[in-house]
Structure formats: structure tokens, C-alpha cells
Design an enzyme around this catalytic site. Structure first.
Site, PDB file in Angstrom:
ATOM      1  N   ASP A  31      -3.865 123.475 -27.260  1.00 24.47           N
ATOM      2  CA  ASP A  31      -5.093 123.561 -28.504  1.00 24.47           C
ATOM      3  C   ASP A  31      -6.366 124.121 -27.347  1.00 24.47           C
ATOM      4  OD1 ASP A  31      -5.240 122.166 -25.750  1.00 24.47           O
ATOM      5  OD2 ASP A  31      -6.911 120.349 -26.941  1.00 24.47           O
ATOM      6  N   GLU A  64      -8.886 123.228 -21.858  1.00 18.15           N
ATOM      7  CA  GLU A  64      -9.992 122.410 -22.894  1.00 18.15           C
ATOM      8  C   GLU A  64     -11.348 122.114 -22.772  1.00 18.15           C
ATOM      9  OE1 GLU A  64     -11.061 118.244 -23.695  1.00 18.15           O
ATOM     10  OE2 GLU A  64      -8.892 118.331 -24.407  1.00 18.15           O
TER      11      GLU A  64
END
Length: 385
Positions: free
Chosen positions: A121, A60
Site C-alpha cells: 500500500d 506508509e
């Protein structure tokens, strides 16, 4: 003990964090990104979270930093971040492997991948940013790598869920539960990214994922607060339902994951067809923040009861959401909170939230109705990266 250099760095970071630059004063150079890069990004392109015992790196962090580097027209940093990600998280080839989500110091004191599972993500942000970088910097290799990663996300990190449609799982492993149950995360699906991936890849599956993600967001906030994690379940009678995940560490709360849901929604273009519905749905979050004077660190998504005070990073994350929803008094309140307290210069996640929230208000970047990011350096700056 702080060295003189480290002390000066912290002081400079604090001064930068105290400033919320008005939108009309967007700059060609982005001081917040420069400070983040100096504090958290190593010379070889690793984003280091100094607050963790293993000084770990998560995919991330690499993904967000790549987006910020693109927004700053920082080609050199972008290349370093991408190279480190491929070499250390993706076995040397990001076109063949999803990046592992966690890298750092292992129990035996060696350094390397701690958990090889991927985080979807991060993968969505990386694919989106690579394709966009390929276009705006005219680098076909970036575009091709992003296109291949986007295909791999669809193959390895998505599932066709009955009654919902093609959905993004948080990772390839561990989120297909027993008895027709799946664990999902609403903050993993920024709608503008999915919309532009559908356009830029020409793959209609991204549009199907956008449709399912819209339902995920709209149907998991019964009191106007998004949960960190949810369980989607279907039965033999073909009924389907969402419920907060009560077994995980968050116990049905919305906190460190969910704060990004409001952030992504606040950054949707005003002509985006989903914007008004989402802003209306989550209006209770704006009202609660105004009442408390700060965003809650956690909120029970069923009762609406807050728990703890969120950081000024949380306040920064809400700035686009509050502005988009017309909550001017609460927006000013949170801007003053940031100016009074600053954003902790050594707090990785708070700084990320601030780069997104304040950077958007400064118009360092914006998203058009198709979900494509546009940058200040494209509009008004005449310099090479």
C-alpha cells in the site's frame, strides 16, 4: 515532563484539530500539514510514530507524508521525505529496491531496518505520488523514479490469482499461503490510484489490477462492513471464495485497516463509475455510525456487531464517505464530535486520517474522474513551493 516548547506544540495541534474548515475556505497554506510536519517529521525527513516503543517509522507514513507535502506544494519537505525513504528504507536507491516497511530502534539498541519486507500500500502511494509530482512540479526525475517503482510493484508485489485476476499482495513475502490461498487487504487498493497509474504508466496490467481490486471490495463486505484482512481461496473444482481472516489478530473484524476503505471510496470523483456501488454497499457503516454517535473501533463483518468506540481520527476518515453518500445528519454529528474532542495531536495515525478526511473536505486536494489528484495551489494560489 513536557517542555514549554512541546506543550505549546501540543496546544497548537489541539486547536488546529478542533477546526473543520468548510470546503469554501480552502487555504493556500495548509495549517494541518504544517502542524503534522512539525510534530512527526524529523529535520532529515523521517516520519516518526512517537506512540510506539521503538519510535518506529513505517513506509506508509513516508508515503502519506509525501502526498501531503505535494498537496501543500511543499517541495523542500517532499525532497527530504523522498531522500530519507530511499537512503534508509531502500538501501540508498528507490529505483532498485522496494522500501522496507519498518525502521526504528532494534533490540540491540541500534537503529535501522527492523523488517525488510515491503508494504505494497505504501509502495503504491509512493509510486503514484512520485509520478504526479514529476508532472505538476515538472521534475522528470520524480516521474522516472515513480514509473520504475510502479514496474517493480507489478513484478514483486502482484500475483495472477485464478478466478480473480492480477491482484496486489500486501507484501512480496508472507501472503502466498498454502493450498491455493492468499491473504489480501481491501484497504491497500484505493481505486483512484490504480486507475491513474494505468493511465500515467500506459501499462494495462494496472487496469487488470483495478478490475480485481473492484471485485475484492465488492465481494468481501456481506453485511456492508469491510474486513481488515481476507482470505481468497480456490479449489480443484475451480471454485473461488473470499472469507474474513479468522487466524490473524483481527479475527474477522474490520477496524484500523478497514477504516481507510470508506475513506478512499468517499474521495472518489462523483463521475467515477465505481463510486455509487461502493457507497451503497457500505451504507450500513454510515447507519451504524449515526446510531452509535461514533464509528466503531471494530465491527464483526458477518454479524455487524460493533466493538469499542473509534477515535475522532476514525470520525475524520469517514467525513468524505458520509458527504458523498448524502448522510448529512451523520456528517454533521461526526464534525461536531471532532470539534468537541479534537484530534489527538500526538497520535500519528489519527492525524493521518484527519489530514486525508478534513483535507479533502477543505478541498486542499481532490481526485478527478481519471483518479488524478488535483490541488488547491494549482487552482487558486500563486506562490512557489
Amino acid at each position: 515532563m513536557l517542555t514549554k516548547k512541546r506543550l505549546l506544540r501540543c496546544i497548537c495541534g489541539a486547536l488546529i484539530s478542533l477546526t473543520v474548515i468548510p470546503a469554501a475556505h480552502a487555504q493556500c497554506n495548509w495549517p494541518q500539514w504544517e502542524q503534522f510536519r512539525q510534530t512527526f517529521v524529523s529535520d532529515d525527513g523521517r516520519v516518526v510514530d512517537h506512540s510506539t516503543p521503538v519510535h518506529h517509522t513505517v513506509s506508509e507514513g513516508q508515503a502519506y507524508a509525501m502526498f501531503f507535502a505535494l498537496a501543500a506544494n511543499d517541495k523542500d519537505s517532499f525532497a527530504k521525505l523522498l531522500r530519507w525513504t530511499a537512503n534508509n528504507l531502500a538501501g540508498g536507491d528507490l529505483t532498485l529496491h522496494l522500501p522496507a516497511w519498518q525502521w526504528g530502534q532494534r533490540a540491540d539498541q541500534s537503529w535501522g531496518v527492523i523488517d525488510p519486507n515491503a508494504a505494497s500500500d505504501a509502495d503504491v502511494w509512493i509510486a503514484y505520488t512520485l509520478i504526479l509530482a514529476g508532472e505538476v512540479w515538472q521534475q522528470p526525475a520524480y516521474n522516472a523514479a515513480g514509473q520504475l517503482l510502479a514496474q517493480r510493484i507489478l513484478r514483486e508485489e502482484s500475483r495472477e490469482l485464478p478466478g480473480l485476476g492480477l491482484s496486489l499482495l500486501p507484501a512480496p513475502l508472507g501472503f502466498d499461503l498454502v493450498e491455493q490461498r492468499w491473504k489480501l487487504n481491501p484497504s491497500y487498493v484505493p481505486l483512484q490510484l490504480l486507475r491513474w497509474l494505468a493511465i500515467s504508466t500506459g501499462d494495462t496490467r494496472w487496469q487488470h489490477m483495478l478490475n480485481a481490486s473492484r471485485l475484492l471490495l465488492l465481494q468481501t463486505a456481506p453485511r456492508g462492513f469491510s474486513p481488515d484482512w481476507v482470505i481468497y481461496q480456490t479449489t480443484a473444482q475451480q471454485t473461488a471464495s473470499f472469507s474474513p481472516d479468522l487466524q490473524g489478530a483481527e479475527k474477522g473484524m474490520g477496524g484500523y485497516n478497514a477504516i481507510r476503505v470508506y475513506l478512499w471510496a468517499g474521495m472518489l470523483h462523483e463521475q467515477d463509475t465505481d463510486r455509487s456501488r461502493l457507497l451503497k454497499l457500505w451504507q450500513p457503516m454510515a447507519e451504524l455510525t449515526g446510531k452509535l454517535g461514533y464509528p466503531p473501533e471494530y465491527v464483526d463483518v458477518h454479524s455487524g456487531e460493533p466493538k469499542g468506540a473509534g477515535s475522532t481520527g476514525f470520525s475524520a476518515a469517514l467525513l468524505p464517505f458520509l458527504k458523498a453518500g448524502g448522510h448529512q445528519s451523520v456528517l454533521r454529528q461526526q464534525m461536531l464530535r471532532i470539534q468537541a474532542q479534537g484530534i489527538r495531536p500526538d497520535a500519528y495515525y489519527d492525524q493521518v486520517l484527519s489530514l486525508f478526511g478534513q483535507g479533502f473536505l477543505q478541498q486542499q486536494f481532490r481526485f478527478n474522474p481519471q483518479g488524478k489528484a488535483e490541488f488547491v495551489w494549482q487552482r487558486q494560489c500563486k506562490r512557489e513551493g
